[in-house]
Design a protein around this motif. Structure first.
Motif, short mmCIF file in Angstrom:
data_model
loop_
_atom_site.label_atom_id
_atom_site.label_comp_id
_atom_site.label_asym_id
_atom_site.label_seq_id
_atom_site.Cartn_x
_atom_site.Cartn_y
_atom_site.Cartn_z
N ILE A 1 0.85 -1.20 0.00
CA ILE A 1 0.00 0.00 0.00
C ILE A 1 0.88 1.24 0.00
O ILE A 1 1.69 1.44 0.91
N LYS A 2 0.72 2.05 -1.01
CA LYS A 2 1.56 3.26 -1.09
C LYS A 2 0.74 4.50 -0.73
O LYS A 2 -0.40 4.64 -1.17
N GLN A 3 1.39 5.40 0.03
CA GLN A 3 0.77 6.68 0.32
C GLN A 3 1.10 7.63 -0.84
O GLN A 3 2.27 7.75 -1.21
N PHE B 1 -5.21 2.46 -6.84
CA PHE B 1 -5.15 1.05 -7.26
C PHE B 1 -4.97 0.12 -6.05
O PHE B 1 -5.38 -1.04 -6.11
N ASP B 2 -4.36 0.63 -4.99
CA ASP B 2 -4.13 -0.22 -3.81
C ASP B 2 -5.42 -0.49 -3.04
O ASP B 2 -5.52 -1.47 -2.31
N THR B 3 -6.42 0.38 -3.24
CA THR B 3 -7.71 0.10 -2.57
C THR B 3 -8.35 -1.15 -3.17
O THR B 3 -9.03 -1.90 -2.47
N GLN C 1 -0.43 0.33 -10.55
CA GLN C 1 0.59 1.39 -10.56
C GLN C 1 0.23 2.45 -9.53
O GLN C 1 -0.90 2.48 -9.05
N ALA C 2 1.22 3.29 -9.22
CA ALA C 2 0.96 4.36 -8.27
C ALA C 2 0.57 5.62 -9.02
O ALA C 2 1.04 5.85 -10.13
N SER C 3 -0.28 6.44 -8.39
CA SER C 3 -0.78 7.62 -9.11
C SER C 3 0.25 8.74 -9.16
O SER C 3 0.09 9.68 -9.91
N ASP D 1 3.86 6.30 -10.92
CA ASP D 1 3.20 5.88 -12.15
C ASP D 1 4.00 4.91 -13.02
O ASP D 1 3.71 4.76 -14.21
N THR D 2 5.00 4.24 -12.48
CA THR D 2 5.85 3.41 -13.34
C THR D 2 5.32 1.99 -13.53
O THR D 2 5.69 1.32 -14.48
N ALA D 3 4.54 1.49 -12.57
CA ALA D 3 4.07 0.09 -12.58
C ALA D 3 5.23 -0.90 -12.50
O ALA D 3 5.11 -2.03 -12.96
C1 LIG Z 1 13.36 7.36 -13.30
C2 LIG Z 1 12.79 7.58 -11.92
C3 LIG Z 1 13.57 8.16 -10.96
C4 LIG Z 1 13.05 8.40 -9.69
N1 LIG Z 1 13.85 8.98 -8.79
C5 LIG Z 1 13.36 9.24 -7.59
C6 LIG Z 1 14.19 9.83 -6.65
O1 LIG Z 1 15.34 10.18 -6.93
N2 LIG Z 1 13.66 10.04 -5.43
C7 LIG Z 1 12.36 9.70 -5.13
O2 LIG Z 1 11.90 9.93 -4.00
N3 LIG Z 1 11.57 9.12 -5.99
C8 LIG Z 1 12.03 8.88 -7.21
N4 LIG Z 1 11.24 8.30 -8.10
C9 LIG Z 1 9.91 7.90 -7.67
C10 LIG Z 1 10.00 6.57 -6.96
O3 LIG Z 1 10.76 5.68 -7.70
C11 LIG Z 1 8.64 5.97 -6.83
O4 LIG Z 1 7.77 6.82 -6.14
C12 LIG Z 1 8.67 4.66 -6.06
O5 LIG Z 1 9.79 3.89 -6.35
C13 LIG Z 1 7.48 3.81 -6.38
O6 LIG Z 1 7.35 3.70 -7.75
P1 LIG Z 1 6.00 4.09 -8.41
O7 LIG Z 1 5.46 5.27 -7.68
O8 LIG Z 1 6.20 4.22 -9.86
O9 LIG Z 1 5.10 2.82 -8.07
P2 LIG Z 1 4.48 1.76 -9.05
O10 LIG Z 1 5.51 0.81 -9.49
O11 LIG Z 1 3.66 2.44 -10.11
O12 LIG Z 1 3.52 1.08 -7.98
C14 LIG Z 1 2.92 -0.19 -8.20
C15 LIG Z 1 2.47 -0.75 -6.90
O13 LIG Z 1 3.61 -1.06 -6.08
C16 LIG Z 1 3.29 -0.84 -4.71
N5 LIG Z 1 4.15 0.23 -4.18
C17 LIG Z 1 4.88 1.16 -4.85
N6 LIG Z 1 5.55 1.96 -3.99
C18 LIG Z 1 5.24 1.52 -2.75
C19 LIG Z 1 5.60 1.93 -1.43
N7 LIG Z 1 6.42 2.96 -1.20
N8 LIG Z 1 5.08 1.23 -0.39
C20 LIG Z 1 4.25 0.18 -0.60
N9 LIG Z 1 3.87 -0.24 -1.80
C21 LIG Z 1 4.36 0.40 -2.86
C22 LIG Z 1 1.81 -0.44 -4.66
O14 LIG Z 1 1.05 -1.60 -4.52
C23 LIG Z 1 1.59 0.16 -6.04
O15 LIG Z 1 0.25 0.11 -6.45
C24 LIG Z 1 11.72 8.04 -9.36
C25 LIG Z 1 10.95 7.44 -10.36
C26 LIG Z 1 11.48 7.22 -11.62
C27 LIG Z 1 10.63 6.59 -12.68
#
Ligand SMILES: Cc1cc2nc3c(=O)[nH]c(=O)nc-3n(C[C@H](O)[C@H](O)[C@H](O)COP(=O)(O)OP(=O)(O)OC[C@H]3O[C@@H](n4cnc5c(N)ncnc54)[C@H](O)[C@@H]3O)c2cc1C
Length: 260
Positions: A7-9, A37-39, A119-121, A124-126
């Motif tokens: 679950i991501k905030q 999406f986590d809901t 993915q996270a809102s 957003d990388t999934a």
């Molecule tokens: C190229 C790039 C560089 C980045 N650099 C930085 C940086 O330097 N510093 C920084 O703070 N952020 C950075 N970010 C953002 C950070 O990587 C993301 O916020 C974090 O890693 C989660 O990825 P996401 O938000 O894309 O999650 P997604 O992969 O879209 O999430 C998918 C699912 O994974 C789970 N999930 C994801 N994150 C969490 C969490 N924290 N806890 C629990 N569950 C989770 C949830 O179930 C979520 O629905 C960067 C992102 C990218 C693409």
């Protein structure tokens, strides 16, 4: 059966500010919500619990305030929350995030299924779901829109693809990521809200997990945001007036093609 829901905030607003030095999102003092999406992931885990009996554990990595979203998840039916929170975890990219989450999973132990959102809102990388599965060495499948059947050994589910659906059978332990078509998340009941209020969220710091410090936070992040900006779109609309609009449009387009 033990199910872990990741679950991501995320910020509950589009007005997010970036730290100009680290180029990371400033998460303090902004309204936060459970990643939408986590809901769906929470709801699906709670439905499995209701149908066949399971312990459902929420796992998050984030700032101390993320404890609130785990408490909210308890009000939605999960049993317990674990929050990985430490300055050493801060600034993580997707690789470091999934590594850190894997440490939490290892601490929780003996799980059968991990459910993530698609993915996270904000980020957003999934990537985190698949990357977490890879780090743990378990099978995974993304974009699940239906769990057809689950027992102690297997999960049979439906994956949405560009062309339709695929039915997939996975041996447990495994990880799935879910899309919004999977269910309709419930609202918290008063009884569950009371339970959530009295529940403890377990905080896991660097000292509580067996971590390789070089794989954590900014230090363990091979990708870093160099610059953030809002793209400028220059759209020049050309209105075609009068009669014979189609001919006029065709001649304008042909002219543009010839010039290019
Ligand atoms: C190229 C790039 C560089 C980045 N650099 C930085 C940086 O330097 N510093 C920084 O703070 N952020 C950075 N970010 C953002 C950070 O990587 C993301 O916020 C974090 O890693 C989660 O990825 P996401 O938000 O894309 O999650 P997604 O992969 O879209 O999430 C998918 C699912 O994974 C789970 N999930 C994801 N994150 C969490 C969490 N924290 N806890 C629990 N569950 C989770 C949830 O179930 C979520 O629905 C960067 C992102 C990218 C693409």
């Amino acid at each position: 059966m033990k199910i872990i829901v990741c679950i991501k905030q995320v910020p509950g607003t589009n007005e997010v500010k970036m730290d100009p030095v680290t180029n990371t999102i400033i998460r303090e003092n902004i309204e936060s919500i459970i990643n939408p999406f986590d809901t769906y992931a929470i709801e699906e885990a709670v439905r499995i619990k209701e149908n066949m009996g399971a312990e459902v554990i929420g796992l998050s990595m984030g700032i101390p305030a993320a404890e609130e979203i785990l408490r909210e998840a308890i009000s939605l039916g999960i049993d317990k929350g674990f929050l990985l929170s430490d300055r050493k975890f801060a600034g993580a990219d997707t690789l470091a995030t999934s590594y850190t989450l894997s440490l939490g999973v290892k601490k929780i132990k003996d799980f059968d299924l991990i459910i993530c959102g698609k993915q996270a809102s904000d980020g957003d990388t999934a990537q985190v779901g698949p990357s977490l599965a890879k780090t743990l060495g378990i099978a995974y499948v993304t974009d699940i829109s239906k769990i057809i059947e689950i027992n102690e050994n297997n999960i049979r589910c439906m994956k949405i693809t560009d062309d339709g659906y695929e039915e997939i059978l996975l041996t447990l332990p495994a990880l799935i990521t879910v899309v919004k078509e999977i269910n309709m998340p419930r609202l918290p009941s008063i009884k569950r809200m009371k339970i959530a209020q009295d529940s403890q969220v377990e905080i896991l710091t660097f000292n509580d997990v067996e971590a390789d410090e070089n794989r954590l936070g900014l230090k363990g992040s091979p990708t870093q945001v160099r610059k953030t900006f809002i793209p400028i779109h220059n759209i020049n609309n050309e209105m075609i007036e009068g009669s014979e609009k189609a001919e006029k449009l065709a001649s304008i387009l042909l002219g543009k093609i010839r010039r290019s």
